[in-house]
Write an enzyme that holds these catalytic residues in place. Sequence first.
Site, mmCIF file in Angstrom:
data_model
loop_
_atom_site.group_PDB
_atom_site.id
_atom_site.type_symbol
_atom_site.label_atom_id
_atom_site.label_comp_id
_atom_site.label_asym_id
_atom_site.label_seq_id
_atom_site.Cartn_x
_atom_site.Cartn_y
_atom_site.Cartn_z
ATOM 1 N N ARG A 1 0.826 -1.206 0.000
ATOM 2 C CA ARG A 1 0.000 0.000 0.000
ATOM 3 C C ARG A 1 0.863 1.259 0.000
ATOM 4 N NH1 ARG A 1 -2.997 1.771 4.978
ATOM 5 N NH2 ARG A 1 -4.434 3.419 4.352
ATOM 6 N N ASP B 1 8.546 8.203 -6.264
ATOM 7 C CA ASP B 1 9.784 8.925 -5.944
ATOM 8 C C ASP B 1 10.126 8.898 -4.465
ATOM 9 O OD1 ASP B 1 7.825 10.589 -4.924
ATOM 10 O OD2 ASP B 1 8.670 12.440 -5.768
ATOM 11 N N HIS C 1 -5.747 -6.273 -1.729
ATOM 12 C CA HIS C 1 -6.552 -6.329 -0.504
ATOM 13 C C HIS C 1 -6.656 -7.742 0.050
ATOM 14 C CE1 HIS C 1 -8.821 -2.286 -1.357
ATOM 15 N NE2 HIS C 1 -7.534 -2.136 -1.134
ATOM 16 N N THR C 2 -6.190 -8.717 -0.702
ATOM 17 C CA THR C 2 -6.209 -10.096 -0.203
ATOM 18 C C THR C 2 -5.337 -10.259 1.040
ATOM 19 O OG1 THR C 2 -5.884 -12.419 -0.799
ATOM 20 C CG2 THR C 2 -4.308 -10.874 -1.696
ATOM 21 N N HIS D 1 0.597 4.206 -2.684
ATOM 22 C CA HIS D 1 0.347 5.597 -2.297
ATOM 23 C C HIS D 1 1.476 6.510 -2.752
ATOM 24 C CE1 HIS D 1 -2.826 4.855 1.103
ATOM 25 N NE2 HIS D 1 -3.096 4.208 -0.011
ATOM 26 N N ASP D 2 2.701 6.009 -2.712
ATOM 27 C CA ASP D 2 3.835 6.796 -3.179
ATOM 28 C C ASP D 2 3.694 7.127 -4.656
ATOM 29 O OD1 ASP D 2 6.421 8.019 -3.104
ATOM 30 O OD2 ASP D 2 7.303 6.189 -3.914
ATOM 31 N N ASN E 1 -2.654 7.985 4.730
ATOM 32 C CA ASN E 1 -1.377 7.404 5.144
ATOM 33 C C ASN E 1 -1.221 7.251 6.655
ATOM 34 O OD1 ASN E 1 -0.505 7.212 2.471
ATOM 35 N ND2 ASN E 1 0.330 9.291 2.490
ATOM 36 N N VAL F 1 1.237 9.954 -5.874
ATOM 37 C CA VAL F 1 1.503 11.355 -5.541
ATOM 38 C C VAL F 1 2.925 11.696 -5.984
ATOM 39 C CG1 VAL F 1 1.521 13.090 -3.714
ATOM 40 C CG2 VAL F 1 -0.009 11.114 -3.530
ATOM 41 N N SER G 1 8.433 9.943 -2.023
ATOM 42 C CA SER G 1 7.970 11.126 -1.282
ATOM 43 C C SER G 1 7.121 10.753 -0.077
ATOM 44 C CB SER G 1 7.199 12.078 -2.204
ATOM 45 O OG SER G 1 6.108 11.425 -2.822
#
Length: 326
Positions: A61, A73, A191-192, A65-66, A93, A69, A75
Amino acid sequence: MGRLNSYGVMGVLVLALLGTCHGELKMGFYDKTCPNAEKIVSDFMKEHIPKVPILAASFLRMHFHDCFVRGCDGSVLLNSTSNSTSEKEANPNLTLRGFDQIDRVKVLVEAECPGVVSCADILALSARDSVGVLGGPFWKVPTGRRDGSVSLRAEANAQIPAPTNNFTTLKESFANKSLSVKDLVLLSGGHTIGIARCTSFSRRLYNFTGVGDQDPSMDSNYVANLKQRKCRTQTDNTTIVEMDPGSFRTFDLSYYRLVLKRRGLFTSDAALITDSTSKSLVEDLTNGTPEDFFKEFAKSMVKMGEIDVKTGSSGEIRKHCAFVNS
């Protein structure tokens, strides 16, 4: 396997077509400059994921998420400063775990090859290797990402897909990152191995439209079970629920079977069967083999890992993943 295509391929599926170059990323980027880099990451995950399996879901995850956005990189790994609040403190986050472990891997890699391997690549490799420890697919990760120096909470809040999103919003969010509906369905399969706090979906159980009702798209027996055994109040913000009950420590197809039974926890899970194309893809997956899923999931992960990467002279190689270089 219908729209997903059937392959008679067994094993962990190290895909030849994923061994080619991807833009400015390439396979074996560190072969000469830090030949043990990938082994260091892999060894760390093999040692620590069995002790805390849920970290695999968090690393997966975190990488997702990285990439959503400012591209992949690193961030998401940056701490806030006196001048700005970082992505770590964005709502999506706040439940991420494992930042300390990524920092520990970075220390090990720096000891081997100072200033060579980016935090963005370490995160991409950690996501891959942690999934593998839980029986998921192995895929070749093109490397050469460099680290960004900007991390803003507001951008993460605005750009990371939310568990409350409907299909139209999800499709648009993924399309903005050059990801298809097929990628959306496949990446949701992560999501498993996931868990969620009750507050992230309790509105579906207790107050879906603001009048004390439950979400009619959710199986009523499942709702009753969750309210009785897990999320006893709408405000419960501590109880953890497995997204793939009974199988959340194994990377498999169970998640998709639950979605078809209307037992996905999130609105975004339920959304996968509200569109004919995505529903057909989910059905194809459940009718296929784990190897089919692994192959396609691997391809979508590589595609996601290419989003707006910094390479060449862009960005930097951080000495510490939580801080930009001084």
